[in-house]
Design a protein around this motif. Structure first.
Motif, short mmCIF file in Angstrom:
data_model
loop_
_atom_site.label_atom_id
_atom_site.label_comp_id
_atom_site.label_asym_id
_atom_site.label_seq_id
_atom_site.Cartn_x
_atom_site.Cartn_y
_atom_site.Cartn_z
N UNK A 77 42.55 85.34 105.99
CA UNK A 77 41.43 84.99 106.86
C UNK A 77 41.71 85.44 108.30
N UNK A 78 42.91 85.17 108.79
CA UNK A 78 43.25 85.56 110.16
C UNK A 78 43.27 87.08 110.32
N UNK A 128 34.02 85.56 109.96
CA UNK A 128 34.74 86.09 111.11
C UNK A 128 34.58 85.22 112.34
N UNK A 129 33.63 84.30 112.35
CA UNK A 129 33.35 83.55 113.57
C UNK A 129 34.42 82.51 113.91
N UNK A 130 35.31 82.21 113.00
CA UNK A 130 36.39 81.27 113.27
C UNK A 130 37.44 81.98 114.13
N UNK A 131 37.90 81.30 115.17
CA UNK A 131 38.87 81.91 116.08
C UNK A 131 40.18 82.19 115.34
N UNK A 132 40.64 83.43 115.35
CA UNK A 132 41.86 83.77 114.62
C UNK A 132 43.09 83.04 115.14
N UNK A 133 43.13 82.68 116.42
CA UNK A 133 44.30 82.00 116.98
C UNK A 133 44.50 80.61 116.37
N UNK A 134 43.44 80.03 115.82
CA UNK A 134 43.56 78.69 115.26
C UNK A 134 44.41 78.66 113.99
N UNK A 135 44.71 79.80 113.41
CA UNK A 135 45.51 79.85 112.19
C UNK A 135 47.01 79.99 112.46
N UNK A 136 47.40 80.33 113.67
CA UNK A 136 48.78 80.72 113.95
C UNK A 136 49.80 79.65 113.58
N UNK A 139 55.18 87.00 116.33
CA UNK A 139 53.82 86.67 115.89
C UNK A 139 53.34 85.38 116.55
N UNK A 140 54.18 84.36 116.53
CA UNK A 140 53.79 83.06 117.08
C UNK A 140 53.57 83.15 118.59
N UNK A 141 54.44 83.86 119.29
CA UNK A 141 54.29 84.01 120.74
C UNK A 141 52.99 84.73 121.08
N UNK A 142 52.65 85.77 120.31
CA UNK A 142 51.42 86.51 120.59
C UNK A 142 50.16 85.70 120.30
N UNK A 143 50.21 84.80 119.32
CA UNK A 143 49.02 84.06 118.92
C UNK A 143 48.92 82.67 119.53
N UNK A 184 48.34 91.95 118.31
CA UNK A 184 48.20 90.76 117.46
C UNK A 184 47.66 91.14 116.09
N UNK A 185 46.69 92.03 116.06
CA UNK A 185 46.10 92.43 114.79
C UNK A 185 47.11 93.18 113.91
N UNK A 186 47.90 94.05 114.52
CA UNK A 186 48.90 94.81 113.76
C UNK A 186 49.98 93.89 113.21
N UNK A 187 50.47 92.98 114.04
CA UNK A 187 51.50 92.05 113.59
C UNK A 187 50.97 91.14 112.47
N UNK A 188 49.73 90.72 112.60
CA UNK A 188 49.12 89.90 111.57
C UNK A 188 48.95 90.69 110.28
#
Length: 154
Positions: A22-23, A43-51, A109-113, A125-129
């Motif tokens: 999802x992220x 897609x409307x869910x904020x991707x940072x909320x999954x980190x 990953x955690x620091x970026x998100x 962030x997208x590449x690391x994810x």
């Protein structure tokens, strides 16, 4: 006990698989306002909320897998070797390496998100994810293949 741990490991892995997928989709295809399709709402869910959940699930899955590893190494792997399943064992070894790489990537990953600033480049962030998603999908699929060759606990 090993079967109960395997079931819990599988459930944590499925939750991790869903969250990282999802992220990844949300990071690579940001939301477009006022669209009502399923994918737009997805897609409307904020991707940072999954980190935080992904970090916790990845660590939990890795710890459960590590606790099961001794059982695999002592009971399952010799049977697979005797049966000549060398390709599956090689893929499983590759899975171990990928998971270790994922553990090394997890802090970055955690620091970026954790608090993504608008001026930070989204691409990193997208590449690391995506890398983490590949590792999680690989581990999940190869784990199932190896488990399904002879069945766990035989």
């Amino acid at each position: 006990m090993a079967i109960a741990l395997m079931i819990i490991h599988g459930l944590v892995a499925v939750a991790l698989l869903g969250a990282v997928t999802h992220q990844t989709l949300a990071a690579w295809a940001p939301a477009v306002p006022r669209r009502k399709s399923f994918f737009a709402r997805f897609r409307s869910i904020a991707p940072a909320s999954f980190a935080n959940a992904i970090v916790a699930l990845y660590l939990g899955s890795a710890l459960l897998g590590a606790s099961l590893y001794l059982y695999f190494r002592v009971d399952v792997r010799p049977a697979l070797e005797r049966s000549g399943h060398w390709q599956a064992l090689g893929l499983f070894d590759l899975k171990e390496h990928f998971i270790s790489i994922g553990l090394g990537v997890l802090p970055a990953y955690w620091v970026l998100w954790r608090r993504p600033a608008p001026e930070e480049p989204r691409r990193m962030r997208a590449i690391l994810t995506a890398i983490l998603a590949f590792i999680v999908w690989w581990a999940f699929l190869i784990g199932h293949v190896v488990n399904n060759i002879m069945g766990f606990g035989q």
